[in-house]
Design a protein around this motif. Sequence first.
Motif, PDB file in Angstrom:
ATOM      1  N   GLN A 173     -11.463 -12.796  14.230  1.00 41.04           N
ATOM      2  CA  GLN A 173     -12.149 -11.533  13.965  1.00 41.04           C
ATOM      3  C   GLN A 173     -11.374 -10.772  12.888  1.00 41.04           C
ATOM      4  OE1 GLN A 173     -12.961  -9.141  17.452  1.00 41.04           O
ATOM      5  NE2 GLN A 173     -13.707 -10.890  18.627  1.00 41.04           N
ATOM      6  N   VAL A 174     -12.102 -10.024  12.095  1.00 41.07           N
ATOM      7  CA  VAL A 174     -11.487  -9.205  11.053  1.00 41.07           C
ATOM      8  C   VAL A 174     -12.030  -7.791  11.226  1.00 41.07           C
ATOM      9  CG1 VAL A 174     -11.261  -8.860   8.556  1.00 41.07           C
ATOM     10  CG2 VAL A 174     -11.462 -11.172   9.474  1.00 41.07           C
ATOM     11  N   PHE A 175     -11.162  -6.794  11.163  1.00 37.87           N
ATOM     12  CA  PHE A 175     -11.688  -5.425  11.265  1.00 37.87           C
ATOM     13  C   PHE A 175     -11.986  -4.897   9.870  1.00 37.87           C
ATOM     14  CE2 PHE A 175      -7.247  -4.520  10.502  1.00 37.87           C
ATOM     15  CZ  PHE A 175      -7.249  -3.315   9.829  1.00 37.87           C
ATOM     16  N   ASP A 176     -12.920  -3.948   9.798  1.00 35.95           N
ATOM     17  CA  ASP A 176     -13.327  -3.390   8.508  1.00 35.95           C
ATOM     18  C   ASP A 176     -12.320  -2.360   8.015  1.00 35.95           C
ATOM     19  OD1 ASP A 176     -16.015  -4.711   8.324  1.00 35.95           O
ATOM     20  OD2 ASP A 176     -16.244  -3.647  10.220  1.00 35.95           O
ATOM     21  N   TYR A 177     -12.112  -1.322   8.825  1.00 32.80           N
ATOM     22  CA  TYR A 177     -11.229  -0.233   8.413  1.00 32.80           C
ATOM     23  C   TYR A 177     -10.527   0.384   9.605  1.00 32.80           C
ATOM     24  CZ  TYR A 177     -14.102  -0.291   4.193  1.00 32.80           C
ATOM     25  OH  TYR A 177     -14.759  -0.679   3.062  1.00 32.80           O
ATOM     26  N   ALA A 178      -9.382   0.973   9.327  1.00 27.94           N
ATOM     27  CA  ALA A 178      -8.776   1.925  10.242  1.00 27.94           C
ATOM     28  C   ALA A 178      -9.212   3.288   9.700  1.00 27.94           C
ATOM     29  CB  ALA A 178      -7.262   1.797  10.219  1.00 27.94           C
ATOM     30  N   VAL A 179      -9.852   4.071  10.542  1.00 30.98           N
ATOM     31  CA  VAL A 179     -10.381   5.364  10.126  1.00 30.98           C
ATOM     32  C   VAL A 179      -9.517   6.462  10.733  1.00 30.98           C
ATOM     33  CG1 VAL A 179     -12.373   6.902  10.196  1.00 30.98           C
ATOM     34  CG2 VAL A 179     -12.728   4.433  10.046  1.00 30.98           C
ATOM     35  N   ASN A 180      -8.932   7.278   9.867  1.00 28.86           N
ATOM     36  CA  ASN A 180      -8.103   8.380  10.349  1.00 28.86           C
ATOM     37  C   ASN A 180      -8.889   9.681  10.296  1.00 28.86           C
ATOM     38  OD1 ASN A 180      -5.723   9.722  11.222  1.00 28.86           O
ATOM     39  ND2 ASN A 180      -5.361  10.370   9.125  1.00 28.86           N
ATOM     40  N   LEU A 181      -9.072  10.302  11.459  1.00 26.02           N
ATOM     41  CA  LEU A 181      -9.726  11.612  11.503  1.00 26.02           C
ATOM     42  C   LEU A 181      -8.638  12.661  11.287  1.00 26.02           C
ATOM     43  CD1 LEU A 181     -12.180  11.265  14.529  1.00 26.02           C
ATOM     44  CD2 LEU A 181     -12.692  11.114  12.100  1.00 26.02           C
ATOM     45  N   ASP A 182      -8.700  13.292  10.144  1.00 23.18           N
ATOM     46  CA  ASP A 182      -7.668  14.224   9.719  1.00 23.18           C
ATOM     47  C   ASP A 182      -8.062  15.652  10.094  1.00 23.18           C
ATOM     48  OD1 ASP A 182      -5.226  14.675   8.467  1.00 23.18           O
ATOM     49  OD2 ASP A 182      -6.195  15.233   6.585  1.00 23.18           O
ATOM     50  N   VAL A 183      -7.223  16.295  10.910  1.00 17.56           N
ATOM     51  CA  VAL A 183      -7.505  17.657  11.364  1.00 17.56           C
ATOM     52  C   VAL A 183      -6.196  18.449  11.342  1.00 17.56           C
ATOM     53  CG1 VAL A 183      -8.379  19.059  13.299  1.00 17.56           C
ATOM     54  CG2 VAL A 183      -9.335  16.783  12.895  1.00 17.56           C
ATOM     55  N   PRO A 184      -6.198  19.659  10.762  1.00 19.04           N
ATOM     56  CA  PRO A 184      -4.965  20.461  10.721  1.00 19.04           C
ATOM     57  C   PRO A 184      -4.462  20.812  12.120  1.00 19.04           C
ATOM     58  CG  PRO A 184      -6.724  21.486   9.401  1.00 19.04           C
ATOM     59  CD  PRO A 184      -7.340  20.341  10.132  1.00 19.04           C
TER      60      PRO A 184
END
Length: 184
Positions: free
Chosen positions: A106-117
């Motif tokens: 399996q290959v993952f597409d992206y690591a998604v970082n939810l950026d919040v102050p």
Amino acid sequence: MTRLIFLGPPGAGKGTQAKLLADLLEIPHISTGDILRSAIAQATPLGKKAKSYMEKGELVPDELLLDLVCDRLKQPDAHKGWILDGFPRNVSQAAFLEKLLQELNQVFDYAVNLDVPDEVLMSRLLGRGRHDDNEQTVRRRLEVYRNETEPLIGFYSERSSLKVIDGDRSVEEVTQSLQQVVAS
């Protein structure tokens, strides 16, 4: 086929967004918290082990979490994609996940970082009104995140597989941005 790893500090909205997106894409939202609760409820061998740590108020050790995640990714519903939420928590777990995905082909597409102050995270977490969330515990959770989990941003960035999303917007706007990532 969509496979995403959700990153972000406590209070960034990972769970909410992972669930919404998983429902839209009809793929499982794999939360380590849910996996643990389910393994404990079903009293599986791994669940019994995990329960003994949690009853002592300790973190479930990496190896045990990795075994649980491995089992979950092998289930038939995960073959068409998944969203991992709350895992990996540190760079050694991320390195293990890389190996595991290779083994599972399996290959993952992206690591998604939810950026919040931070100040937004503080008010969100204190506003949730959990009995154990006071300013001191919230600051501590953010500190643990910064020390252990934030290095993952560099880890995935070096592999050109990081997408950063502004998590300081309405739930709908964040979901739209996530859908654009998936479509890209």
